[in-house]
Design a protein around this motif. Structure first.
Motif, mmCIF file in Angstrom:
data_model
loop_
_atom_site.group_PDB
_atom_site.id
_atom_site.type_symbol
_atom_site.label_atom_id
_atom_site.label_comp_id
_atom_site.label_asym_id
_atom_site.label_seq_id
_atom_site.Cartn_x
_atom_site.Cartn_y
_atom_site.Cartn_z
ATOM 1 N N PRO A 188 41.186 -54.281 30.701
ATOM 2 C CA PRO A 188 40.543 -53.014 30.306
ATOM 3 C C PRO A 188 39.838 -52.336 31.479
ATOM 4 O O PRO A 188 39.839 -51.112 31.579
ATOM 5 C CB PRO A 188 39.531 -53.443 29.234
ATOM 6 N N ILE A 189 39.259 -53.150 32.382
ATOM 7 C CA ILE A 189 38.588 -52.573 33.554
ATOM 8 C C ILE A 189 39.622 -51.914 34.464
ATOM 9 O O ILE A 189 39.435 -50.791 34.934
ATOM 10 C CB ILE A 189 37.790 -53.664 34.311
ATOM 11 N N GLU A 190 40.739 -52.624 34.670
ATOM 12 C CA GLU A 190 41.801 -52.060 35.516
ATOM 13 C C GLU A 190 42.321 -50.749 34.928
ATOM 14 O O GLU A 190 42.527 -49.775 35.644
ATOM 15 C CB GLU A 190 42.954 -53.060 35.639
ATOM 16 N N VAL A 191 42.515 -50.760 33.599
ATOM 17 C CA VAL A 191 43.023 -49.558 32.930
ATOM 18 C C VAL A 191 42.031 -48.403 33.079
ATOM 19 O O VAL A 191 42.408 -47.291 33.449
ATOM 20 C CB VAL A 191 43.322 -49.848 31.431
ATOM 21 N N SER A 192 40.754 -48.686 32.858
ATOM 22 C CA SER A 192 39.790 -47.581 32.923
ATOM 23 C C SER A 192 39.601 -47.099 34.363
ATOM 24 O O SER A 192 39.398 -45.911 34.604
ATOM 25 C CB SER A 192 38.464 -47.971 32.261
ATOM 26 N N ASP A 193 39.710 -48.023 35.333
ATOM 27 C CA ASP A 193 39.641 -47.607 36.744
ATOM 28 C C ASP A 193 40.788 -46.664 37.083
ATOM 29 O O ASP A 193 40.597 -45.650 37.758
ATOM 30 C CB ASP A 193 39.709 -48.832 37.672
ATOM 31 N N LEU A 194 41.979 -47.021 36.609
ATOM 32 C CA LEU A 194 43.151 -46.181 36.878
ATOM 33 C C LEU A 194 43.002 -44.814 36.215
ATOM 34 O O LEU A 194 43.329 -43.786 36.809
ATOM 35 C CB LEU A 194 44.424 -46.872 36.372
ATOM 36 N N GLU A 195 42.490 -44.820 35.002
ATOM 37 C CA GLU A 195 42.304 -43.543 34.291
ATOM 38 C C GLU A 195 41.328 -42.641 35.044
ATOM 39 O O GLU A 195 41.553 -41.439 35.179
ATOM 40 C CB GLU A 195 41.817 -43.804 32.861
ATOM 41 N N LYS A 196 40.255 -43.260 35.554
ATOM 42 C CA LYS A 196 39.267 -42.484 36.321
ATOM 43 C C LYS A 196 39.897 -41.938 37.600
ATOM 44 O O LYS A 196 39.645 -40.799 37.989
ATOM 45 C CB LYS A 196 38.077 -43.385 36.678
ATOM 46 N N GLU A 197 40.696 -42.780 38.254
ATOM 47 C CA GLU A 197 41.331 -42.365 39.503
ATOM 48 C C GLU A 197 42.267 -41.178 39.265
ATOM 49 O O GLU A 197 42.272 -40.215 40.036
ATOM 50 C CB GLU A 197 42.104 -43.548 40.093
ATOM 51 N N ILE A 198 43.041 -41.259 38.184
ATOM 52 C CA ILE A 198 43.970 -40.171 37.859
ATOM 53 C C ILE A 198 43.190 -38.887 37.569
ATOM 54 O O ILE A 198 43.564 -37.804 38.017
ATOM 55 C CB ILE A 198 44.869 -40.568 36.667
#
Ligand SMILES: [Zn+2]
Length: 252
Positions: free
Chosen positions: A44-54
């Motif tokens: 979930p952390i990886e997913v939310s980090d990616l979402e923020k980056e996008i």
């Protein structure tokens, strides 16, 4: 007499052994639950980090689009200036043919020169805006490529997470009901002591085996007498260094 018997039973080798086995089993179940949560906890952390980056990349993309629009507008502005200057030049050329003296001729000549300079300046500005646009379009391409790559990565991570959530949901609920069952078979005060130990333990280990004469949790060595008492299941015994519950290595 009955009370005494119960007390004796409660501290018999077999009773202690049963308690230790119960605690050890509880630890095994909890460690399995911990593992599932660790697996889920990272994705979930990886997913939310990616979402923020996008999101950030999209903001940058919007900024670059703004730059593009501004440059395009500036080019249009300069082109309009050139057009205006050309109209004036045409007008001055016509006027120059009708001049009556040198003074008038020279005055118009100055205006013509001025308008030519204006055109030159505008062309220079246009070239600079065009190179800005080119640079900008390279940046836009780069950001778009990054967004595509991150989105692809995000999709993979999201589906990984979905799979884990689906697969662990069942396993976790099974483990939780197993935990409840095991807990019921252990005295409440021991369960409380166990839970308190788990809370302060970094790796969630409250019950550890004695491993080659050392505590399996903190690895500090145990005295021979302490080790013997643990082996003989004399009582619920703790590591003198870290406070974890120690169980003999031949348990389970
Ligand atoms: Zn220890």
């Amino acid at each position: 007499m009955a009370t005494k018997n119960t007390k004796e039973d409660n501290y018999s080798t077999s009773a202690i052994s049963k308690k230790l086995e119960g605690l050890f089993e509880l630890q095994l179940v909890d460690s399995q639950i911990d593992k599932l949560q660790v697996l889920r906890g990272e994705l979930p952390i990886e997913v939310s980090d990616l979402e923020k980056e996008i999101e950030k990349l999209n903001e940058r993309l919007e900024d670059q689009m703004g730059v593009e629009e501004k440059s395009n507008n500036s080019i249009l502005e300069q082109k309009q200036k050139i057009e205006d200057a050309n109209i004036l030049i045409e007008k001055y050329n016509k006027q120059q043919m009708k001049v009556r003296n040198n003074r008038e001729f020279n005055a118009i000549n100055k205006e013509l020169e001025f308008q030519s300079l204006e055109i030159e300046l505008s062309n220079k500005k246009i070239r600079s805006f065009e190179s800005e646009l080119e640079e900008n379009s390279d940046k836009v391409k780069l950001i778009k490529a990054k967004v595509r790559a991150r989105k692809k990565h995000l999709k993979t991570k999201k589906s990984e997470l979905d799979v884990i959530i689906k697969s662990t949901e069942k396993e976790e609920s099974k483990l939780v009901s197993k935990k409840k069952k095991v807990q019921k078979s252990i005295e409440e005060r021991l369960v409380t002591a166990y839970s308190d130990l788990r809370l302060v333990s970094k790796n969630g280990l409250a019950v550890v085996k004695v491993d080659r004469g050392a505590c399996g949790g903190c690895f500090s060595s145990i005295t021979a007498q302490h080790h013997l008492n643990i082996k003989m299941r004399k009582d619920i015994l703790f590591c003198e260094n870290c406070g974890r519950i120690l169980v003999p290595d031949d348990i389970g």
